[in-house]
Scaffold this motif. Sequence first.
Motif, PDB file in Angstrom:
ATOM      1  N   ARG A   1      42.097  45.117  25.626  1.00 37.08           N
ATOM      2  CA  ARG A   1      43.542  45.268  25.827  1.00 37.08           C
ATOM      3  C   ARG A   1      43.999  46.574  25.181  1.00 37.08           C
ATOM      4  O   ARG A   1      43.461  46.993  24.163  1.00 37.08           O
TER       5      ARG A   1
ATOM      6  N   GLY B   1      43.447  45.019  29.804  1.00 33.46           N
ATOM      7  CA  GLY B   1      44.813  44.564  30.022  1.00 33.46           C
ATOM      8  C   GLY B   1      45.830  45.581  29.538  1.00 33.46           C
ATOM      9  O   GLY B   1      45.691  46.147  28.450  1.00 33.46           O
TER      10      GLY B   1
ATOM     11  N   LEU C   1      45.217  39.367  39.136  1.00 35.08           N
ATOM     12  CA  LEU C   1      43.941  39.198  38.444  1.00 35.08           C
ATOM     13  C   LEU C   1      43.213  37.946  38.903  1.00 35.08           C
ATOM     14  O   LEU C   1      41.995  37.968  39.090  1.00 35.08           O
TER      15      LEU C   1
ATOM     16  N   ALA D   1      44.169  45.990  34.615  1.00 38.89           N
ATOM     17  CA  ALA D   1      45.159  45.036  35.117  1.00 38.89           C
ATOM     18  C   ALA D   1      46.429  45.091  34.293  1.00 38.89           C
ATOM     19  O   ALA D   1      46.379  45.203  33.066  1.00 38.89           O
ATOM     20  N   GLY D   2      47.552  44.992  34.963  1.00 39.24           N
ATOM     21  CA  GLY D   2      48.796  44.799  34.247  1.00 39.24           C
ATOM     22  C   GLY D   2      48.741  43.485  33.482  1.00 39.24           C
ATOM     23  O   GLY D   2      47.900  42.616  33.758  1.00 39.24           O
ATOM     24  N   GLU D   3      49.615  43.338  32.517  1.00 39.01           N
ATOM     25  CA  GLU D   3      49.644  42.109  31.722  1.00 39.01           C
ATOM     26  C   GLU D   3      51.095  41.837  31.314  1.00 39.01           C
ATOM     27  O   GLU D   3      51.835  42.772  30.973  1.00 39.01           O
TER      28      GLU D   3
ATOM     29  N   ARG E   1      52.588  34.765  33.785  1.00 38.78           N
ATOM     30  CA  ARG E   1      51.853  34.654  32.523  1.00 38.78           C
ATOM     31  C   ARG E   1      50.661  33.711  32.690  1.00 38.78           C
ATOM     32  O   ARG E   1      50.825  32.521  32.958  1.00 38.78           O
TER      33      ARG E   1
ATOM     34  N   HIS F   1      47.336  44.030  39.838  1.00 42.77           N
ATOM     35  CA  HIS F   1      48.579  43.548  39.239  1.00 42.77           C
ATOM     36  C   HIS F   1      48.258  42.410  38.260  1.00 42.77           C
ATOM     37  O   HIS F   1      47.169  41.843  38.279  1.00 42.77           O
ATOM     38  N   GLN F   2      49.221  42.088  37.423  1.00 38.64           N
ATOM     39  CA  GLN F   2      49.004  41.002  36.467  1.00 38.64           C
ATOM     40  C   GLN F   2      49.107  39.633  37.137  1.00 38.64           C
ATOM     41  O   GLN F   2      49.584  39.509  38.258  1.00 38.64           O
TER      42      GLN F   2
ATOM     43  N   GLN G   1      44.831  35.987  30.640  1.00 42.43           N
ATOM     44  CA  GLN G   1      43.931  36.874  31.371  1.00 42.43           C
ATOM     45  C   GLN G   1      42.630  37.119  30.616  1.00 42.43           C
ATOM     46  O   GLN G   1      41.557  37.205  31.225  1.00 42.43           O
TER      47      GLN G   1
ATOM     48  N   GLY H   1      52.978  46.067  38.064  1.00 42.57           N
ATOM     49  CA  GLY H   1      52.267  46.069  36.792  1.00 42.57           C
ATOM     50  C   GLY H   1      51.217  47.145  36.652  1.00 42.57           C
ATOM     51  O   GLY H   1      50.788  47.446  35.532  1.00 42.57           O
ATOM     52  N   ASN H   2      50.758  47.735  37.764  1.00 40.49           N
ATOM     53  CA  ASN H   2      49.753  48.797  37.673  1.00 40.49           C
ATOM     54  C   ASN H   2      50.164  50.041  38.447  1.00 40.49           C
ATOM     55  O   ASN H   2      49.340  50.909  38.728  1.00 40.49           O
TER      56      ASN H   2
END
Length: 212
Positions: free
Chosen positions: A125, A153, A75, A96-98, A109, A70-71, A112, A26-27
């Motif tokens: 975001r 995000g 987080l 952070a990834g989302e 999910r 990472h998401q 966040q 995610g990142n």
Amino acid sequence: MIVAEAVGEALARFGAGTVFGVVGSGNFHVTNALAANGARFVAARHEGGAVTMADAYARVSRGLGVATVHQGPGLTNAATGMAEAAKSRTPLLVVAGEVAAAAVRSNFRVDQAAIAAAVGAVPERVHSPQSALADVARACRTAVAERRTVLLGLPLDVQAAELPEPSARTSARNRPGRVPALPVPPPDAIAGLADALQAARRPVFVAGRGAR
């Protein structure tokens, strides 16, 4: 250029010279883009350590601290470090990834933004490819100008999208200003403390959050 690459480039231009983090899918792209644009990446063993390292770096350097995670569990692992930074008014950006909005069954999910708000951080975001650079600038400006810990995000579907052309590339005039200094007690308060210490037979110091 995809949005993740543009975000990494913009963050490097906005002062993300040293970045701490734990890399996941995610990142991954935004972290590579940060490094490609001159940022030094310091890998941590755990997201809580990464955010705490970025917090300490910001306090000592008196600049912007940046961490990337990472998401989802990435987080949540970082939440304690975010809470400490938020309570101390550290100018810190947690990138952070989302999970993509359509991925309703993803076990990564979590809300966040609500997690960030619950510990005193400011949730931001990257909303769309069209607004990506403005979203990044707003998040950095809040972290720097208001001495706040900000969660930025990056939804996976937005990250992977192409940046519209012509792109509004970052410029010097879009850079956030200098981080304001923490408040200094007035001279009479400092003098009063000195008098109290001088008169005390057994002075005791209780050093709390953020003491150095």
